[in-house]
Scaffold this motif. Structure first.
Motif, PDB file in Angstrom:
ATOM      1  N   ARG A 112       0.837  -1.199   0.000  1.00 47.53           N
ATOM      2  CA  ARG A 112       0.000   0.000   0.000  1.00 47.53           C
ATOM      3  C   ARG A 112       0.873   1.251   0.000  1.00 47.53           C
ATOM      4  O   ARG A 112       2.086   1.183   0.147  1.00 47.53           O
ATOM      5  CB  ARG A 112      -0.898   0.030   1.237  1.00 47.53           C
ATOM      6  CG  ARG A 112      -1.860  -1.134   1.356  1.00 47.53           C
ATOM      7  CD  ARG A 112      -2.518  -1.132   2.725  1.00 47.53           C
ATOM      8  NE  ARG A 112      -3.514  -2.185   2.887  1.00 47.53           N
ATOM      9  CZ  ARG A 112      -3.911  -2.664   4.053  1.00 47.53           C
ATOM     10  NH1 ARG A 112      -3.402  -2.164   5.179  1.00 47.53           N
ATOM     11  NH2 ARG A 112      -4.817  -3.614   4.125  1.00 47.53           N
ATOM     12  N   LYS A 181      -7.742   0.919  -3.590  1.00 46.99           N
ATOM     13  CA  LYS A 181      -7.746  -0.054  -2.489  1.00 46.99           C
ATOM     14  C   LYS A 181      -6.361  -0.227  -1.863  1.00 46.99           C
ATOM     15  O   LYS A 181      -6.242  -0.823  -0.784  1.00 46.99           O
ATOM     16  CB  LYS A 181      -8.282  -1.401  -2.977  1.00 46.99           C
ATOM     17  CG  LYS A 181      -7.391  -2.114  -3.978  1.00 46.99           C
ATOM     18  CD  LYS A 181      -7.993  -3.449  -4.375  1.00 46.99           C
ATOM     19  CE  LYS A 181      -7.107  -4.196  -5.377  1.00 46.99           C
ATOM     20  NZ  LYS A 181      -7.678  -5.504  -5.749  1.00 46.99           N
ATOM     21  N   HIS A 182      -5.348   0.281  -2.528  1.00 45.65           N
ATOM     22  CA  HIS A 182      -3.989   0.192  -1.999  1.00 45.65           C
ATOM     23  C   HIS A 182      -3.520   1.504  -1.375  1.00 45.65           C
ATOM     24  O   HIS A 182      -2.319   1.680  -1.146  1.00 45.65           O
ATOM     25  CB  HIS A 182      -3.020  -0.225  -3.103  1.00 45.65           C
ATOM     26  CG  HIS A 182      -3.262  -1.616  -3.606  1.00 45.65           C
ATOM     27  ND1 HIS A 182      -3.109  -2.732  -2.815  1.00 45.65           N
ATOM     28  CD2 HIS A 182      -3.655  -2.064  -4.826  1.00 45.65           C
ATOM     29  CE1 HIS A 182      -3.399  -3.809  -3.523  1.00 45.65           C
ATOM     30  NE2 HIS A 182      -3.737  -3.438  -4.737  1.00 45.65           N
TER      31      HIS A 182
END
Length: 230
Positions: A112, A181-182
């Motif tokens: 991430r 989403k990261h």
């Protein structure tokens, strides 16, 4: 904390760089213990920027101007396991190592990128309005800008191909490739200069920035947008 490289792109940034470096190194002992490397990636400054980098014992990279290219050159030269990209007109709070350490301690975050909350160095109510809009954009659309800082593991950065050498929107380009989403917020407030907003207006500049973002997302080239930006 694993080794960290802070990468700062500069171009005639003498007015802002000293305050940025001071905020980074306010806790010099902490920085040394946590193996923090500071890289100033310059694009041809003719003011005191280079001297400031030497005075603060930063690693200095020199090359052609263009923030995307400068960021990428700094990342390629970095020795840190983690990379933290920060603009020269930004400042961090005194406890900045703590939220970064919390992020780095989670193994899931190796895939991430972390970003900070935007805060302008201005007491005006208009600044608070633009902050709210920018932080809403980040949380809702997953589009943090470079003036919020970006923390990413070197392996994830390299897998993405890093920042592209484009004249504008290099930050949006990278986080779009990373994917919403990261992205994960850091418990970190990044204070950035309000000078351009004060000069151009707290309504005009955000409106122009929003138009450029929309055009970029619709497929306009960074080169074309950069001509309009200048």
């Amino acid at each position: 904390m694993p080794s960290l490289s802070v990468i700062i792109p500069t171009y005639n940034a003498g007015k802002q760089l000293a305050a940025c470096l001071d905020s980074l190194l306010a806790q010099r002992v902490t920085a040394r213990e946590q193996e923090v490397e500071i890289i100033v990636s310059d694009g041809g400054s003719s003011d005191e920027t280079l001297q400031l980098a030497h005075t603060w014992n930063c690693r200095l990279m020199e090359g052609p101007p263009g923030r995307g290219g400068q960021l990428h050159r700094g990342a390629q030269a970095a020795v840190g396991e983690w990379l933290f990209f920060l603009h020269a007109d930004c400042q961090l709070p005194a406890d900045w190592p703590t939220p970064l350490q919390t992020f780095l301690a989670d193994e899931k975050n190796r895939e991430r990128a972390g970003y900070g909350r935007l805060h302008f160095a201005s007491s005006k109510s208009a600044a608070r309005r633009v902050e709210r809009l920018a932080n809403w954009r980040t949380e809702t659309l997953g589009l943090p800008y470079g003036d919020q800082g970006l923390l990413i593991h070197s392996s994830a950065y390299n897998r993405l191909g890093g920042y592209r050498d484009i004249p504008l929107m290099e930050d949006v380009d990278l986080v779009r490739r990373l994917g919403r989403k990261h992205l994960k917020p850091l418990d970190l407030e990044v204070t950035t200069s309000a000078e351009k907003y004060e000069q151009q207006g707290w309504w005009k500049r955000p409106s122009l920035n929003l138009c450029r973002l929309a055009l970029f997302l619709l497929g306009a080239s960074p080169e074309r947008l950069a001509r309009g930006y200048r």
